[in-house]
Write a protein that holds these residues in place. Sequence first.
Motif, PDB file in Angstrom:
ATOM      1  N   ALA A 457       0.830  -1.210   0.000  1.00  0.00           N
ATOM      2  CA  ALA A 457       0.000   0.000   0.000  1.00  0.00           C
ATOM      3  C   ALA A 457       0.863   1.258   0.000  1.00  0.00           C
ATOM      4  O   ALA A 457       0.556   2.241  -0.685  1.00  0.00           O
ATOM      5  CB  ALA A 457      -0.926  -0.009   1.221  1.00  0.00           C
ATOM      6  N   ALA A 458       1.966   1.205   0.792  1.00  0.00           N
ATOM      7  CA  ALA A 458       2.870   2.368   0.792  1.00  0.00           C
ATOM      8  C   ALA A 458       3.475   2.589  -0.591  1.00  0.00           C
ATOM      9  O   ALA A 458       3.592   3.719  -1.075  1.00  0.00           O
ATOM     10  CB  ALA A 458       3.971   2.167   1.842  1.00  0.00           C
ATOM     11  N   GLU A 459       3.869   1.455  -1.226  1.00  0.00           N
ATOM     12  CA  GLU A 459       4.421   1.566  -2.585  1.00  0.00           C
ATOM     13  C   GLU A 459       3.379   2.127  -3.558  1.00  0.00           C
ATOM     14  O   GLU A 459       3.682   2.973  -4.414  1.00  0.00           O
ATOM     15  CB  GLU A 459       4.893   0.186  -3.058  1.00  0.00           C
ATOM     16  N   ALA A 460       2.113   1.632  -3.405  1.00  0.00           N
ATOM     17  CA  ALA A 460       1.042   2.149  -4.272  1.00  0.00           C
ATOM     18  C   ALA A 460       0.806   3.638  -4.023  1.00  0.00           C
ATOM     19  O   ALA A 460       0.604   4.420  -4.966  1.00  0.00           O
ATOM     20  CB  ALA A 460      -0.252   1.361  -4.042  1.00  0.00           C
ATOM     21  N   ASN A 461       0.850   4.036  -2.734  1.00  0.00           N
ATOM     22  CA  ASN A 461       0.681   5.460  -2.425  1.00  0.00           C
ATOM     23  C   ASN A 461       1.823   6.283  -3.026  1.00  0.00           C
ATOM     24  O   ASN A 461       1.612   7.390  -3.541  1.00  0.00           O
ATOM     25  CB  ASN A 461       0.613   5.666  -0.915  1.00  0.00           C
ATOM     26  N   ARG A 462       3.049   5.688  -2.941  1.00  0.00           N
ATOM     27  CA  ARG A 462       4.174   6.432  -3.519  1.00  0.00           C
ATOM     28  C   ARG A 462       4.008   6.585  -5.033  1.00  0.00           C
ATOM     29  O   ARG A 462       4.217   7.654  -5.604  1.00  0.00           O
ATOM     30  CB  ARG A 462       5.484   5.699  -3.203  1.00  0.00           C
ATOM     31  N   ARG A 463       3.610   5.466  -5.660  1.00  0.00           N
ATOM     32  CA  ARG A 463       3.397   5.548  -7.107  1.00  0.00           C
ATOM     33  C   ARG A 463       2.272   6.526  -7.450  1.00  0.00           C
ATOM     34  O   ARG A 463       2.359   7.268  -8.438  1.00  0.00           O
ATOM     35  CB  ARG A 463       3.073   4.169  -7.663  1.00  0.00           C
ATOM     36  N   ALA A 464       1.208   6.500  -6.620  1.00  0.00           N
ATOM     37  CA  ALA A 464       0.114   7.442  -6.857  1.00  0.00           C
ATOM     38  C   ALA A 464       0.592   8.881  -6.700  1.00  0.00           C
ATOM     39  O   ALA A 464       0.205   9.771  -7.465  1.00  0.00           O
ATOM     40  CB  ALA A 464      -1.048   7.155  -5.892  1.00  0.00           C
ATOM     41  N   ALA A 465       1.465   9.104  -5.683  1.00  0.00           N
ATOM     42  CA  ALA A 465       2.012  10.454  -5.507  1.00  0.00           C
ATOM     43  C   ALA A 465       2.863  10.855  -6.711  1.00  0.00           C
ATOM     44  O   ALA A 465       2.794  12.000  -7.189  1.00  0.00           O
ATOM     45  CB  ALA A 465       2.835  10.510  -4.218  1.00  0.00           C
ATOM     46  N   GLU A 466       3.679   9.878  -7.198  1.00  0.00           N
ATOM     47  CA  GLU A 466       4.481  10.191  -8.388  1.00  0.00           C
ATOM     48  C   GLU A 466       3.597  10.486  -9.592  1.00  0.00           C
ATOM     49  O   GLU A 466       3.858  11.417 -10.361  1.00  0.00           O
ATOM     50  CB  GLU A 466       5.412   9.023  -8.689  1.00  0.00           C
ATOM     51  N   GLU A 468       0.571  11.624  -9.430  1.00  0.00           N
ATOM     52  CA  GLU A 468      -0.052  12.933  -9.193  1.00  0.00           C
ATOM     53  C   GLU A 468       0.919  14.063  -9.528  1.00  0.00           C
ATOM     54  O   GLU A 468       0.535  15.086 -10.104  1.00  0.00           O
ATOM     55  CB  GLU A 468      -0.500  13.024  -7.730  1.00  0.00           C
ATOM     56  N   GLU A 469       2.203  13.875  -9.148  1.00  0.00           N
ATOM     57  CA  GLU A 469       3.196  14.889  -9.494  1.00  0.00           C
ATOM     58  C   GLU A 469       3.347  15.008 -11.008  1.00  0.00           C
ATOM     59  O   GLU A 469       3.450  16.112 -11.563  1.00  0.00           O
ATOM     60  CB  GLU A 469       4.535  14.530  -8.847  1.00  0.00           C
ATOM     61  N   ALA A 470       3.360  13.822 -11.666  1.00  0.00           N
ATOM     62  CA  ALA A 470       3.449  13.863 -13.130  1.00  0.00           C
ATOM     63  C   ALA A 470       2.232  14.554 -13.745  1.00  0.00           C
ATOM     64  O   ALA A 470       2.346  15.343 -14.687  1.00  0.00           O
ATOM     65  CB  ALA A 470       3.581  12.446 -13.694  1.00  0.00           C
ATOM     66  N   ALA A 471       1.030  14.253 -13.160  1.00  0.00           N
ATOM     67  CA  ALA A 471      -0.179  14.911 -13.668  1.00  0.00           C
ATOM     68  C   ALA A 471      -0.129  16.421 -13.412  1.00  0.00           C
ATOM     69  O   ALA A 471      -0.536  17.231 -14.259  1.00  0.00           O
ATOM     70  CB  ALA A 471      -1.421  14.312 -13.006  1.00  0.00           C
ATOM     71  N   ALA A 472       0.398  16.805 -12.209  1.00  0.00           N
ATOM     72  CA  ALA A 472       0.530  18.237 -11.929  1.00  0.00           C
ATOM     73  C   ALA A 472       1.497  18.908 -12.904  1.00  0.00           C
ATOM     74  O   ALA A 472       1.260  20.024 -13.381  1.00  0.00           O
ATOM     75  CB  ALA A 472       1.001  18.442 -10.483  1.00  0.00           C
ATOM     76  N   GLU A 473       2.624  18.185 -13.190  1.00  0.00           N
ATOM     77  CA  GLU A 473       3.565  18.731 -14.168  1.00  0.00           C
ATOM     78  C   GLU A 473       2.914  18.862 -15.546  1.00  0.00           C
ATOM     79  O   GLU A 473       3.108  19.859 -16.268  1.00  0.00           O
ATOM     80  CB  GLU A 473       4.789  17.810 -14.254  1.00  0.00           C
ATOM     81  N   ALA A 474       2.115  17.832 -15.910  1.00  0.00           N
ATOM     82  CA  ALA A 474       1.423  17.904 -17.207  1.00  0.00           C
ATOM     83  C   ALA A 474       0.429  19.061 -17.226  1.00  0.00           C
ATOM     84  O   ALA A 474       0.313  19.782 -18.228  1.00  0.00           O
ATOM     85  CB  ALA A 474       0.706  16.575 -17.487  1.00  0.00           C
TER      86      ALA A 474
END
Length: 555
Positions: A457-466, A468-474
């Motif tokens: 779950a932590a890994e999934a949250n980290r990937r989701a955060a990444e 989200e960051e990629a989506a924010a950058e986009a």
Amino acid sequence: MTIAAMPPEAAPARPIPTTRPGVPAPPVAVPETAATVSDTPRRTRADTTLRLVTSVALAGGAILAGIGFAGSYKALQALGEAKGLGRFSYVFPIGLDAGIVVLLALDLLLIRRRTPWPALRWLAHAFTAGTVVFNASSGGPIREDPVGAALHGVIPLMFIAAVEAGRRLVIKLTKLEDGHQGDGVPLYRWVLAPRTTAALWRRMRLWGISSYREAVDREQELTVYRVMLEREYGSVRKAPSDARLPLTMAPYGLTVDEALALPRRQAEREKALKAAQQAAEEAARQEAEERRAQAQIAALRRQSAIQAAQAEAEAAARAAEAQAQAQVTAAERLAQLEEQAVETATIAEAKAKAAAAARREAEERRAQAAAEAEAAELERQAAQARAEAAEAEKAAEAEAQAFETQAAAEARRRAAEEEEAAAEIERRAAETRRAAAEMAAREARAAEEAERARLAAAEANRRAAEMEEAAAEARRRAAEMELRAVEMEDAAQLKPSERAARKVARMALAEAGGRAEALPLERIVEVLGVSTSTASERRREAAELLAAGYRPSVD
């Protein structure tokens, strides 16, 4: 044509003949690219002419302001001296005219920053009116020489007109940048149809519609929809409630498509609420089951510990009881044998004494002569009695030893049985401890699985955060691209329809992989705030732009 059979989810399937068909594929619109390219020289000439006119207007406005300032300075300086201002009369005209320019510039700046303050404009106009009055009065009383007064006031009025024209242009550009095409109701409509025009203008203000063309399209779509309902059902009142939604929601500013989509949106909202409620109930149920499982595990642990302790205590108690019972039994049997041996010896001695007395009495009754023979006989009998007593004592001892041996064997057998029972209890206790160990191992494995799930779950949250960051950058790059495109459109002096077509093309690049036909009309209507037919037209133009190679970029 059946309006009642249409499901609410099928928003485009409403019986309005004015709706345009679907946009063709981009290759069909490719041959029109040549005509678009041929219009480029004419657009370039128009842009050059517009820049030239703008330059002339700006230069003329600066010259007009300079002339008005120069003429106003001398008149106001002379009027100030005549009114007793003294040396202040040399700076008073500069402060007054400069104040007017500053107030007007601040008004334009606030409009550009989307925070207008009308008080600045009114104050600047009041100062301008005072400047006109002061300049008109500097040549003498106004009533005595109205022509001279008009000559003094004409240039400030021209300057105010030029500033108002610039203000109107700034407001128009600001609205275009914000996506509001603010074209009002034409004057000829007010003259030709004042009553319906007043109602249309009222709806535009109430519904926040800035485009006259969009308001007319909405009115036409609503009228056509009402006519089609009457044609289908004979009367609007006979139509189903879902079919009457556009007419019911028209006073609230909803278009026909938006009103027809309300049941579908409500169904989706209810479905989402039910799904969220089911998810919450499932989570609560799982949490309750987990709590019950933890409670059962704890209870089993306590029960196994109690059973192990009870088994150990029972085994110890049984072993002690068996040993004590064996000892008591052996002691009792030995006491009984001793009592029997004592009783046998006493009886034998009593019998011997009685026999001796009887013989002595018999011998006394016999003749004295046989005294020696009788004495010998008595001695023989006494020896025999002693031999019998010895034999009886030996028999008693042998019987006592046999009984003791039997009691000891019985005690050993009972001790062996008790030891077997204790071993069985120990085996059960060992099985209980093994079950407890297996349960602890299962708990450890469950804890490991929970830890792995937590790490996943932590890994999934980290990937989701990444992500989200990629989506924010986009989104940031898309915003920069949109800003750059708007600046380029401002520099190109494009029409509102051309700006809207380019905005749709950028949406297609960002959301539909560059395929304008894949972009939903509802998305275009939502972003541009236009009707469905206008959105279809803008999507077609966007497809032509993309086919012609339109690609915005960020420097």
